[in-house]
Design a protein around this motif. Structure first.
Motif, PDB file in Angstrom:
ATOM      1  N   THR A 109       0.820  43.506 -84.697  1.00  0.00           N
ATOM      2  CA  THR A 109       1.488  45.034 -84.594  1.00  0.00           C
ATOM      3  C   THR A 109       0.535  45.880 -83.853  1.00  0.00           C
ATOM      4  OG1 THR A 109       0.569  45.820 -86.410  1.00  0.00           O
ATOM      5  CG2 THR A 109       2.827  44.820 -86.630  1.00  0.00           C
ATOM      6  N   THR A 110      -0.408  45.272 -82.878  1.00  0.00           N
ATOM      7  CA  THR A 110      -1.219  46.149 -82.276  1.00  0.00           C
ATOM      8  C   THR A 110      -1.405  45.804 -80.889  1.00  0.00           C
ATOM      9  OG1 THR A 110      -3.282  45.330 -83.249  1.00  0.00           O
ATOM     10  CG2 THR A 110      -2.496  47.307 -84.144  1.00  0.00           C
ATOM     11  N   TYR A 111      -2.435  45.933 -80.153  1.00  0.00           N
ATOM     12  CA  TYR A 111      -2.680  45.820 -78.796  1.00  0.00           C
ATOM     13  C   TYR A 111      -2.487  44.701 -78.002  1.00  0.00           C
ATOM     14  CZ  TYR A 111      -4.468  50.612 -79.375  1.00  0.00           C
ATOM     15  OH  TYR A 111      -4.703  52.007 -79.771  1.00  0.00           O
ATOM     16  N   ALA A 112      -3.001  43.356 -78.502  1.00  0.00           N
ATOM     17  CA  ALA A 112      -2.815  42.297 -77.955  1.00  0.00           C
ATOM     18  C   ALA A 112      -1.417  41.899 -77.790  1.00  0.00           C
ATOM     19  CB  ALA A 112      -3.564  41.179 -78.662  1.00  0.00           C
ATOM     20  N   VAL A 113      -0.711  41.971 -78.593  1.00  0.00           N
ATOM     21  CA  VAL A 113       0.771  41.547 -78.515  1.00  0.00           C
ATOM     22  C   VAL A 113       1.420  42.491 -77.722  1.00  0.00           C
ATOM     23  CG1 VAL A 113       3.010  41.325 -80.038  1.00  0.00           C
ATOM     24  CG2 VAL A 113       0.892  40.294 -80.589  1.00  0.00           C
ATOM     25  N   ILE A 114       1.433  43.963 -77.993  1.00  0.00           N
ATOM     26  CA  ILE A 114       1.897  44.934 -77.341  1.00  0.00           C
ATOM     27  C   ILE A 114       1.730  44.996 -76.021  1.00  0.00           C
ATOM     28  CG2 ILE A 114       2.362  47.529 -77.056  1.00  0.00           C
ATOM     29  CD1 ILE A 114       3.674  46.188 -79.704  1.00  0.00           C
ATOM     30  N   TYR A 115       0.251  44.809 -75.397  1.00  0.00           N
ATOM     31  CA  TYR A 115      -0.143  44.674 -74.078  1.00  0.00           C
ATOM     32  C   TYR A 115       0.549  43.375 -73.449  1.00  0.00           C
ATOM     33  CZ  TYR A 115      -3.313  48.771 -74.030  1.00  0.00           C
ATOM     34  OH  TYR A 115      -3.914  49.653 -74.425  1.00  0.00           O
ATOM     35  N   GLY A 116       0.630  42.310 -73.983  1.00  0.00           N
ATOM     36  CA  GLY A 116       1.374  41.178 -73.482  1.00  0.00           C
ATOM     37  C   GLY A 116       2.782  41.428 -72.868  1.00  0.00           C
ATOM     38  N   VAL A 117       3.503  42.235 -73.674  1.00  0.00           N
ATOM     39  CA  VAL A 117       4.666  42.542 -73.494  1.00  0.00           C
ATOM     40  C   VAL A 117       4.756  43.813 -72.200  1.00  0.00           C
ATOM     41  CG1 VAL A 117       6.968  43.910 -74.168  1.00  0.00           C
ATOM     42  CG2 VAL A 117       5.679  42.511 -75.694  1.00  0.00           C
ATOM     43  N   ILE A 118       3.909  44.644 -72.233  1.00  0.00           N
ATOM     44  CA  ILE A 118       3.445  45.325 -71.080  1.00  0.00           C
ATOM     45  C   ILE A 118       3.209  44.652 -69.971  1.00  0.00           C
ATOM     46  CG2 ILE A 118       2.066  47.094 -70.099  1.00  0.00           C
ATOM     47  CD1 ILE A 118       1.995  48.477 -72.932  1.00  0.00           C
ATOM     48  N   GLY A 119       2.255  43.667 -69.895  1.00  0.00           N
ATOM     49  CA  GLY A 119       1.963  43.066 -68.853  1.00  0.00           C
ATOM     50  C   GLY A 119       2.846  42.131 -68.292  1.00  0.00           C
ATOM     51  N   ARG A 120       3.809  41.611 -68.994  1.00  0.00           N
ATOM     52  CA  ARG A 120       4.981  40.821 -68.447  1.00  0.00           C
ATOM     53  C   ARG A 120       6.348  41.898 -67.988  1.00  0.00           C
ATOM     54  NH1 ARG A 120       3.691  37.619 -72.958  1.00  0.00           N
ATOM     55  NH2 ARG A 120       5.014  38.889 -74.391  1.00  0.00           N
ATOM     56  N   GLU A 125       1.148  47.534 -60.265  1.00  0.00           N
ATOM     57  CA  GLU A 125       0.343  48.782 -59.711  1.00  0.00           C
ATOM     58  C   GLU A 125       0.740  49.880 -60.719  1.00  0.00           C
ATOM     59  OE1 GLU A 125       4.971  48.387 -58.458  1.00  0.00           O
ATOM     60  OE2 GLU A 125       3.149  47.099 -58.572  1.00  0.00           O
ATOM     61  N   LYS A 126       1.293  49.708 -61.879  1.00  0.00           N
ATOM     62  CA  LYS A 126       1.400  50.748 -63.039  1.00  0.00           C
ATOM     63  C   LYS A 126       0.811  49.992 -64.265  1.00  0.00           C
ATOM     64  CE  LYS A 126       5.547  53.083 -61.223  1.00  0.00           C
ATOM     65  NZ  LYS A 126       6.928  53.417 -61.436  1.00  0.00           N
ATOM     66  N   ARG A 127       0.363  48.817 -64.307  1.00  0.00           N
ATOM     67  CA  ARG A 127      -0.224  48.054 -65.539  1.00  0.00           C
ATOM     68  C   ARG A 127      -1.035  49.084 -66.341  1.00  0.00           C
ATOM     69  NH1 ARG A 127      -1.300  42.676 -64.013  1.00  0.00           N
ATOM     70  NH2 ARG A 127       1.072  42.606 -63.712  1.00  0.00           N
ATOM     71  N   SER A 128      -2.179  49.269 -65.422  1.00  0.00           N
ATOM     72  CA  SER A 128      -3.316  49.978 -66.284  1.00  0.00           C
ATOM     73  C   SER A 128      -2.921  51.429 -66.755  1.00  0.00           C
ATOM     74  CB  SER A 128      -4.494  50.207 -65.218  1.00  0.00           C
ATOM     75  OG  SER A 128      -5.614  50.897 -65.896  1.00  0.00           O
ATOM     76  N   TRP A 129      -1.939  52.056 -65.955  1.00  0.00           N
ATOM     77  CA  TRP A 129      -1.544  53.249 -66.531  1.00  0.00           C
ATOM     78  C   TRP A 129      -0.813  53.055 -67.799  1.00  0.00           C
ATOM     79  CZ3 TRP A 129       3.780  54.179 -66.831  1.00  0.00           C
ATOM     80  CH2 TRP A 129       4.120  55.407 -67.112  1.00  0.00           C
ATOM     81  N   ALA A 130       0.280  52.272 -67.778  1.00  0.00           N
ATOM     82  CA  ALA A 130       1.044  51.884 -68.966  1.00  0.00           C
ATOM     83  C   ALA A 130       0.314  51.457 -70.230  1.00  0.00           C
ATOM     84  CB  ALA A 130       1.927  50.677 -68.683  1.00  0.00           C
ATOM     85  N   MET A 131      -0.933  50.803 -69.970  1.00  0.00           N
ATOM     86  CA  MET A 131      -1.815  50.259 -71.082  1.00  0.00           C
ATOM     87  C   MET A 131      -2.408  51.503 -71.483  1.00  0.00           C
ATOM     88  SD  MET A 131      -3.159  46.667 -69.794  1.00  0.00           S
ATOM     89  CE  MET A 131      -2.266  45.123 -69.812  1.00  0.00           C
ATOM     90  N   VAL A 256      -6.051  60.750 -77.368  1.00  0.00           N
ATOM     91  CA  VAL A 256      -4.735  60.904 -76.570  1.00  0.00           C
ATOM     92  C   VAL A 256      -5.084  61.042 -75.107  1.00  0.00           C
ATOM     93  CG1 VAL A 256      -2.759  61.734 -76.132  1.00  0.00           C
ATOM     94  CG2 VAL A 256      -3.273  61.422 -78.484  1.00  0.00           C
ATOM     95  N   PHE A 257      -5.877  62.045 -74.841  1.00  0.00           N
ATOM     96  CA  PHE A 257      -6.320  62.375 -73.547  1.00  0.00           C
ATOM     97  C   PHE A 257      -7.419  61.294 -72.982  1.00  0.00           C
ATOM     98  CE2 PHE A 257      -5.554  66.212 -75.619  1.00  0.00           C
ATOM     99  CZ  PHE A 257      -4.395  66.736 -75.106  1.00  0.00           C
ATOM    100  N   GLY A 258      -8.428  60.864 -73.687  1.00  0.00           N
ATOM    101  CA  GLY A 258      -9.298  60.190 -73.052  1.00  0.00           C
ATOM    102  C   GLY A 258      -8.422  58.760 -72.541  1.00  0.00           C
ATOM    103  N   THR A 259      -7.876  58.232 -73.513  1.00  0.00           N
ATOM    104  CA  THR A 259      -7.219  56.583 -73.251  1.00  0.00           C
ATOM    105  C   THR A 259      -5.977  56.783 -71.887  1.00  0.00           C
ATOM    106  OG1 THR A 259      -5.550  57.073 -74.966  1.00  0.00           O
ATOM    107  CG2 THR A 259      -7.576  55.699 -75.501  1.00  0.00           C
ATOM    108  N   TYR A 260      -5.344  57.906 -72.090  1.00  0.00           N
ATOM    109  CA  TYR A 260      -4.625  58.002 -70.967  1.00  0.00           C
ATOM    110  C   TYR A 260      -5.510  58.054 -69.530  1.00  0.00           C
ATOM    111  CZ  TYR A 260      -0.813  59.885 -67.976  1.00  0.00           C
ATOM    112  OH  TYR A 260      -0.025  59.944 -66.712  1.00  0.00           O
ATOM    113  N   ALA A 261      -6.418  59.011 -69.657  1.00  0.00           N
ATOM    114  CA  ALA A 261      -7.301  59.287 -68.423  1.00  0.00           C
ATOM    115  C   ALA A 261      -7.830  57.901 -67.875  1.00  0.00           C
ATOM    116  CB  ALA A 261      -8.240  60.465 -68.593  1.00  0.00           C
ATOM    117  N   ALA A 262      -8.349  57.329 -69.184  1.00  0.00           N
ATOM    118  CA  ALA A 262      -8.881  55.815 -68.552  1.00  0.00           C
ATOM    119  C   ALA A 262      -7.571  54.877 -68.095  1.00  0.00           C
ATOM    120  CB  ALA A 262      -9.546  55.044 -69.814  1.00  0.00           C
ATOM    121  N   GLY A 263      -6.626  54.858 -68.499  1.00  0.00           N
ATOM    122  CA  GLY A 263      -5.672  53.919 -67.938  1.00  0.00           C
ATOM    123  C   GLY A 263      -5.364  54.563 -66.471  1.00  0.00           C
ATOM    124  N   ALA A 264      -5.135  55.989 -66.511  1.00  0.00           N
ATOM    125  CA  ALA A 264      -4.762  56.296 -65.183  1.00  0.00           C
ATOM    126  C   ALA A 264      -5.829  56.226 -64.128  1.00  0.00           C
ATOM    127  CB  ALA A 264      -4.481  57.795 -65.154  1.00  0.00           C
TER     128      ALA A 264
END
Length: 400
Positions: A109-120, A125-131, A256-264
């Motif tokens: 229910t967390t990142y590895a599975v969710i990020y697989g869906v996001i990656g696919r 060009e938007k993947r890091s931001w979405a993660m 919330v701000f740190g992870t969003y900033a890192a992704g962006a």
């Protein structure tokens, strides 16, 4: 794209939000059951290790059959584990439920599975931001859920609070419908350019993958030690339980701000440099926190700054994995990197309880966390972010 992000973020909010509050149960459970802190810490350590081990297989299943079934199963296990955690009367039963069952549930229910869906489903060009958005959702879950969990414990009692959460976590199941992927329907399995064995052999022979795993080990050690043991550390220093609850909530809010900033930022800057900065900054922040006079204000400042760095390693780490190896086996490879994170988590939470019981202090583990932060910053610098070069498969003549 919006549906994937919204449902994925909501699932991570619930799953991560609940698990971030487990440190609030340490004192109520150990005091009522007559257990040592090491008993509780061992169960949470096993939970992190279980999460890492099952995460590999959850990733394989999600890559092959889609995330939907994996998430549904994870939600069911999560509810069962929370009920078992409330009803446990022995340390062994507590370890089996709070440790193994909930760890397996978090894997699904967390990142590895969710990020697989996001990656696919999200363009590169938007993947890091979405993660970053998904990781920020997990942080918001901490900000939202930790105070709620503290309120439930004080208002209902620790057992009843766990039963309430077991019902709440089932909300993950309907959200999973928003992550159904049509390409995983009957007869629609995606073509596989690599077998699982080939993908693993390629990744584990690649030095940058090994360095990412080493850095993620440190991430797990630091955040889980702090998340589980900081409430007790502050209580030992004479601060009220409310200070710890507010501190954990602040970590979640600022992350919330740190992870969003890192992704962006990962869309524009070198991800390995972002990771090196995060790990070094953590070491500095912990050192300053230990050196400064302890007060509620110093705790809140520490929590806020640490929150900016808390899970901000997740988007750049997973985005680098996708960038190097592609998305075909992304959930599985992310699961292996996360397994390293969870070995670190196991050691961080278990050593916290073990060394506290032996020395009466958390000081040694704090110092280890500082040294590991410097180590992680150094090992991320040589990472090569460019896509791995694979030999082109030989093409057979038409009609062969």
């Amino acid at each position: 794209m919006a549906q994937v992000l919204l449902c994925g973020a909501a699932i991570v909010t619930l799953s991560m939000g609940i698990r971030h509050g487990f440190g609030l149960w340490l004192l109520p459970i150990t005091q009522e059951q007559g257990w040592t802190r090491q008993t509780f810490a061992l169960a949470i350590a096993v939970q992190n290790l279980s999460w890492g081990i099952f995460g590999i297989f959850a990733g394989m299943l999600a890559d092959r059959f889609g995330a939907f079934r994996v998430i549904i199963g994870g939600a069911m296990l999560y509810a069962l584990g929370l009920v078992g955690m409330a009803l446990s009367t022995t340390g062994l039963m507590f370890t089996l439920t709070a440790g193994i069952l909930i760890g397996a549930a978090q894997a699904g229910t967390t990142y590895a599975v969710i990020y697989g869906v996001i990656g696919r489903n999200i363009p590169a060009e938007k993947r890091s931001w979405a993660m970053g958005v998904a990781a920020a959702a997990g942080s918001f879950g901490q900000f939202l859920m930790v105070p709620v969990e503290g309120f439930l414990i004080s208002g209902l009692g620790w057992k009843e609070a766990l039963l309430v959460l077991s019902a709440a976590v089932l909300l993950i199941a309907p959200l999973a419908f928003g992550l159904r992927e049509t390409r995983f329907g009957p007869g629609q399995a995606p073509p596989r350019e690599q077998t699982i064995f080939q993908a693993l052999k390629e990744a584990f022979k690649y030095p940058s993958f090994q360095l990412l795993m080493a850095g993620y080990f440190v991430c797990g050690f630091q955040v889980v030690f702090i998340g589980v043991h900081m409430p007790s550390y502050l209580r030992d220093k004479g601060l009220s339980p409310e200070v710890a609850s507010y501190a954990l909530a602040l970590i979640g809010l600022f992350n919330v701000f740190g992870t969003y900033a890192a992704g962006a930022l990962g869309q524009r800057l070198s991800k390995k440099n972002i990771l090196a900065f995060i790990y070094l900054a953590r070491a500095v922040v912990i050192a300053v926190f230990l050196a400064a006079p302890l007060s509620p204000l110093s705790v809140y400042i520490f929590a806020s700054v640490m929150g900016l760095l808390w899970l901000s390693t997740i988007p750049p780490t997973n985005a680098v994995v996708a960038q190097i190896f592609g998305i075909q086996h992304l959930s599985m490879l992310s699961g292996f990197v996360f397994f390293s994170h969870q070995i670190g988590s196991f050691l961080g939470v278990w050593l916290g309880g073990y060394l506290y019981d032996r020395t009466g202090s958390y000081d040694i583990v704090w110092y280890i966390a500082i040294a590991l932060g410097v180590f992680a910053a150094l090992v991320n610098l040589p990472v090569r972010e460019s896509a791995i070069q694979r030999p082109r498969p030989a093409t057979l003549p038409q009609g062969a």
